[in-house]
Scaffold this active site. Structure first.
Site, PDB file in Angstrom:
ATOM      1  N   LYS A  13      -9.488  53.030  53.479  1.00 57.69           N
ATOM      2  CA  LYS A  13      -9.671  53.044  52.015  1.00 57.69           C
ATOM      3  C   LYS A  13     -10.662  51.961  51.570  1.00 57.69           C
ATOM      4  O   LYS A  13     -11.588  52.226  50.822  1.00 57.69           O
ATOM      5  CB  LYS A  13      -8.320  52.816  51.299  1.00 57.69           C
ATOM      6  CG  LYS A  13      -7.256  53.831  51.683  1.00 57.69           C
ATOM      7  CD  LYS A  13      -5.933  53.552  50.986  1.00 57.69           C
ATOM      8  CE  LYS A  13      -5.259  52.255  51.347  1.00 57.69           C
ATOM      9  NZ  LYS A  13      -4.776  52.185  52.762  1.00 57.69           N
ATOM     10  N   ARG A  88       1.335  53.239  44.779  1.00 55.27           N
ATOM     11  CA  ARG A  88       2.034  53.313  46.066  1.00 55.27           C
ATOM     12  C   ARG A  88       3.455  53.826  45.908  1.00 55.27           C
ATOM     13  O   ARG A  88       4.158  53.986  46.913  1.00 55.27           O
ATOM     14  CB  ARG A  88       2.091  51.920  46.685  1.00 55.27           C
ATOM     15  CG  ARG A  88       1.025  51.653  47.762  1.00 55.27           C
ATOM     16  CD  ARG A  88       1.158  50.196  48.120  1.00 55.27           C
ATOM     17  NE  ARG A  88       0.756  49.807  49.417  1.00 55.27           N
ATOM     18  CZ  ARG A  88      -0.411  49.194  49.679  1.00 55.27           C
ATOM     19  NH1 ARG A  88      -1.314  49.044  48.750  1.00 55.27           N
ATOM     20  NH2 ARG A  88      -0.654  48.764  50.896  1.00 55.27           N
ATOM     21  N   ARG A 127      -9.134  44.278  62.563  1.00 58.53           N
ATOM     22  CA  ARG A 127      -9.851  44.149  61.283  1.00 58.53           C
ATOM     23  C   ARG A 127     -10.177  42.684  60.970  1.00 58.53           C
ATOM     24  O   ARG A 127      -9.360  41.801  61.156  1.00 58.53           O
ATOM     25  CB  ARG A 127      -8.962  44.724  60.172  1.00 58.53           C
ATOM     26  CG  ARG A 127      -9.425  44.370  58.768  1.00 58.53           C
ATOM     27  CD  ARG A 127      -8.850  45.274  57.734  1.00 58.53           C
ATOM     28  NE  ARG A 127      -7.403  45.203  57.596  1.00 58.53           N
ATOM     29  CZ  ARG A 127      -6.692  46.004  56.808  1.00 58.53           C
ATOM     30  NH1 ARG A 127      -7.301  46.949  56.101  1.00 58.53           N
ATOM     31  NH2 ARG A 127      -5.391  45.886  56.733  1.00 58.53           N
ATOM     32  N   ARG A 161      -6.343  38.800  58.079  1.00 58.16           N
ATOM     33  CA  ARG A 161      -5.184  38.740  57.191  1.00 58.16           C
ATOM     34  C   ARG A 161      -3.921  38.378  57.960  1.00 58.16           C
ATOM     35  O   ARG A 161      -3.699  38.902  59.048  1.00 58.16           O
ATOM     36  CB  ARG A 161      -4.990  40.103  56.515  1.00 58.16           C
ATOM     37  CG  ARG A 161      -5.997  40.362  55.425  1.00 58.16           C
ATOM     38  CD  ARG A 161      -5.993  41.787  54.945  1.00 58.16           C
ATOM     39  NE  ARG A 161      -4.675  42.365  54.704  1.00 58.16           N
ATOM     40  CZ  ARG A 161      -4.487  43.586  54.222  1.00 58.16           C
ATOM     41  NH1 ARG A 161      -5.535  44.346  53.917  1.00 58.16           N
ATOM     42  NH2 ARG A 161      -3.286  44.058  54.032  1.00 58.16           N
ATOM     43  N   ARG A 172       4.716  48.212  57.146  1.00 54.04           N
ATOM     44  CA  ARG A 172       3.827  48.766  56.115  1.00 54.04           C
ATOM     45  C   ARG A 172       3.699  50.278  56.265  1.00 54.04           C
ATOM     46  O   ARG A 172       3.656  51.013  55.276  1.00 54.04           O
ATOM     47  CB  ARG A 172       2.463  48.069  56.184  1.00 54.04           C
ATOM     48  CG  ARG A 172       2.533  46.638  55.628  1.00 54.04           C
ATOM     49  CD  ARG A 172       1.442  45.729  56.158  1.00 54.04           C
ATOM     50  NE  ARG A 172       0.115  46.155  55.793  1.00 54.04           N
ATOM     51  CZ  ARG A 172      -1.007  45.712  56.381  1.00 54.04           C
ATOM     52  NH1 ARG A 172      -0.940  44.820  57.346  1.00 54.04           N
ATOM     53  NH2 ARG A 172      -2.162  46.154  55.990  1.00 54.04           N
TER      54      ARG A 172
HETATM   55  P1  ADP Z   1      -7.425  50.268  54.504  1.00 55.08           P
HETATM   56  O1  ADP Z   1      -8.202  49.681  53.350  1.00 55.08           O
HETATM   57  O2  ADP Z   1      -7.087  51.710  54.307  1.00 55.08           O
HETATM   58  O3  ADP Z   1      -6.237  49.448  54.907  1.00 55.08           O
HETATM   59  P2  ADP Z   1      -9.799  49.506  56.052  1.00 55.08           P
HETATM   60  O4  ADP Z   1     -10.896  50.190  55.308  1.00 55.08           O
HETATM   61  O5  ADP Z   1      -9.686  48.027  55.896  1.00 55.08           O
HETATM   62  O6  ADP Z   1      -8.389  50.235  55.776  1.00 55.08           O
HETATM   63  O7  ADP Z   1      -9.991  49.863  57.607  1.00 55.08           O
HETATM   64  C1  ADP Z   1      -9.157  49.258  58.603  1.00 55.08           C
HETATM   65  C2  ADP Z   1     -10.031  48.849  59.788  1.00 55.08           C
HETATM   66  O8  ADP Z   1     -10.509  50.022  60.451  1.00 55.08           O
HETATM   67  C3  ADP Z   1     -11.265  48.037  59.401  1.00 55.08           C
HETATM   68  O9  ADP Z   1     -11.463  47.023  60.367  1.00 55.08           O
HETATM   69  C4  ADP Z   1     -12.405  49.065  59.395  1.00 55.08           C
HETATM   70  O10 ADP Z   1     -13.648  48.462  59.766  1.00 55.08           O
HETATM   71  C5  ADP Z   1     -11.944  50.087  60.417  1.00 55.08           C
HETATM   72  N1  ADP Z   1     -12.275  51.473  60.027  1.00 55.08           N
HETATM   73  C6  ADP Z   1     -12.309  52.015  58.772  1.00 55.08           C
HETATM   74  N2  ADP Z   1     -12.635  53.329  58.829  1.00 55.08           N
HETATM   75  C7  ADP Z   1     -12.767  53.633  60.153  1.00 55.08           C
HETATM   76  C8  ADP Z   1     -13.111  54.848  60.867  1.00 55.08           C
HETATM   77  N3  ADP Z   1     -13.337  56.003  60.212  1.00 55.08           N
HETATM   78  N4  ADP Z   1     -13.167  54.769  62.209  1.00 55.08           N
HETATM   79  C9  ADP Z   1     -12.935  53.595  62.870  1.00 55.08           C
HETATM   80  N5  ADP Z   1     -12.624  52.440  62.251  1.00 55.08           N
HETATM   81  C10 ADP Z   1     -12.554  52.446  60.917  1.00 55.08           C
HETATM   82  P1  AMP Z   2      -3.245  46.297  51.194  1.00 57.38           P
HETATM   83  O1  AMP Z   2      -4.337  45.279  51.043  1.00 57.38           O
HETATM   84  O2  AMP Z   2      -3.448  47.500  50.326  1.00 57.38           O
HETATM   85  O3  AMP Z   2      -2.975  46.641  52.640  1.00 57.38           O
HETATM   86  O4  AMP Z   2      -1.912  45.597  50.621  1.00 57.38           O
HETATM   87  C1  AMP Z   2      -1.388  44.425  51.233  1.00 57.38           C
HETATM   88  C2  AMP Z   2       0.026  44.175  50.718  1.00 57.38           C
HETATM   89  O5  AMP Z   2      -0.015  43.915  49.299  1.00 57.38           O
HETATM   90  C3  AMP Z   2       1.013  45.335  50.883  1.00 57.38           C
HETATM   91  O6  AMP Z   2       1.614  45.364  52.158  1.00 57.38           O
HETATM   92  C4  AMP Z   2       2.027  45.023  49.760  1.00 57.38           C
HETATM   93  O7  AMP Z   2       2.892  43.960  50.126  1.00 57.38           O
HETATM   94  C5  AMP Z   2       1.107  44.501  48.641  1.00 57.38           C
HETATM   95  N1  AMP Z   2       0.614  45.592  47.764  1.00 57.38           N
HETATM   96  C6  AMP Z   2      -0.692  45.972  47.600  1.00 57.38           C
HETATM   97  N2  AMP Z   2      -0.783  46.979  46.719  1.00 57.38           N
HETATM   98  C7  AMP Z   2       0.484  47.254  46.319  1.00 57.38           C
HETATM   99  C8  AMP Z   2       1.059  48.210  45.436  1.00 57.38           C
HETATM  100  N3  AMP Z   2       0.294  49.114  44.773  1.00 57.38           N
HETATM  101  N4  AMP Z   2       2.409  48.205  45.276  1.00 57.38           N
HETATM  102  C9  AMP Z   2       3.174  47.312  45.913  1.00 57.38           C
HETATM  103  N5  AMP Z   2       2.720  46.401  46.782  1.00 57.38           N
HETATM  104  C10 AMP Z   2       1.375  46.365  46.988  1.00 57.38           C
END
Ligand code: ADP
Ligand code: AMP
Length: 214
Positions: A13, A88, A127, A161, A172
Site C-alpha cells: 500500500k 481498518r 522493509r 520499524r 498484525r
Molecule cells: P504496506 O504499506 O502495505 O504495509 P509496503 O508498501 O511498505 O507495504 O511494502 C512492504 C515491503 O515490500 C516494502 O519493503 C516494499 O519495498 C516491498 N514491496 C512492496 N510491493 C512489492 C511487490 N509488488 N513485490 C515485492 N516487494 C514489494
Molecule cells: P501500518 O503503518 O499501516 O502498518 O500501521 C502500523 C500500526 O499502526 C498498526 O499495526 C496499528 O497498531 C496502528 N494503526 C495504523 N492505522 C490504523 C488504523 N486505521 N486503525 C487502528 N490502528 C491503526
C-alpha cells in the site's frame, strides 16, 4: 479522486501510495505514518498508541478517525486522497463515510491488493525507509539504485520499524483477517472495489492500479 488502498501489512500500500503521490500529485494519508509521528513527538495520541502499535494491535477507532478528519482539514488535498491503512474496521469505514460527506467528498475506488500471506513476513522483515524523506525500500525487492543512498533525497540514513518483526507481523495479519478484511463487502455493495494482484512486480502492480484510475 479519493481512493482506499486495502490489503494486509506488507501488501504494498505504502509503496503504491508514494508512487501515486509522485506521479499524480495525490495526497497520501497513512494512519500508520501519522501515528508513528505522534509516538515520536510524544503527543497525547502518541503516548496512547505506542504500546498498542508495538504489540501489532489496532489503535482505537476514535483516535484514528480523529486524526484522519484533522489531516483532511489541514492538508491541501485538491488532487485527491489515498487512504493507506485506513479504514481498518467497520466502525472506521462508517466514520470515513461521515468524514467525507461532511466535506463534500466521495469515495471513488477501493483497490484491494491481493497477496499471498506467506510472502508477507519476508516483505516486512526486509522493509526499510529513508530516515530523511520516508521513501520505502526492501533488502531484496527494492534496493536503492546507489547502495546506501536514497533515490529520492540522496540521504544516507535509513531506518526500520520496531513492529516489523516476525512475531508482531503475525498479530498484525490476524488483526487484518479478523477486523479489516470483513469491511470489503461494505464497498462491494457500492460496486467500487477492484482487485489487483499484489504478488506481481512493483511496476506491474502500478500498471494495474493506473488502469483502474485512468
Ligand atoms: P504496506 O504499506 O502495505 O504495509 P509496503 O508498501 O511498505 O507495504 O511494502 C512492504 C515491503 O515490500 C516494502 O519493503 C516494499 O519495498 C516491498 N514491496 C512492496 N510491493 C512489492 C511487490 N509488488 N513485490 C515485492 N516487494 C514489494
Ligand atoms: P501500518 O503503518 O499501516 O502498518 O500501521 C502500523 C500500526 O499502526 C498498526 O499495526 C496499528 O497498531 C496502528 N494503526 C495504523 N492505522 C490504523 C488504523 N486505521 N486503525 C487502528 N490502528 C491503526
Amino acid at each position: 479522486m479519493n481512493i482506499i488502498l486495502l490489503g494486509p501489512p506488507g501488501a504494498g500500500k505504502g509503496t503504491q501510495a508514494q508512487r501515486l503521490v509522485a506521479e499524480r500529485g495525490m495526497t497520501q494519508l497513512s494512519t500508520g505514518d501519522m501515528l508513528r509521528a505522534a509516538v515520536k513527538a510524544a503527543t497525547p495520541v502518541g503516548l496512547k498508541a505506542k504500546a498498542v502499535m508495538e504489540a501489532g494491535e489496532l489503535v482505537s477507532d476514535e483516535i484514528v478517525s480523529g486524526i484522519i478528519g484533522e489531516a483532511l482539514d489541514a492538508l491541501d488535498v485538491g488532487a485527491g486522497v489515498i487512504f493507506d491503512g485506513y479504514p481498518r474496521t467497520a466502525a472506521q469505514a462508517h466514520s470515513l463515510d461521515g468524514i467525507l460527506s461532511d466535506r463534500g467528498r466521495t469515495l471513488d475506488h477501493v483497490i484491494e491488493l491481493d497477496v499471498d500471506e506467506d510472502a508477507l513476513v519476508e516483505r516486512i522483515t526486509g522493509r526499510f525507509t529513508c530516515a530523511t524523506c520516508g521513501a520505502g525500500y526492501h533488502d531484496t525487492f527494492k534496493q536503492p539504485k546507489v547502495a546506501g543512498e536514497c533515490d529520492v533525497c540522496h540521504g544516507h540514513e535509513f531506518k526500520r520499524r520496531p513492529d516489523d518483526n516476525e512475531e508482531t507481523v503475525r498479530t498484525r495479519m490476524a488483526e487484518y483477517r479478523a477486523k479489516t478484511a470483513p469491511i470489503l463487502p461494505i464497498y462491494e455493495e457500492r460496486g467500487i472495489v477492484s482487485r489487483v494482484d499484489g504478488m506481481a512486480d512493483i511496476d506491474d502492480v502500478a500498471k494495474a492500479i493506473d488502469a483502474i484510475l485512468d
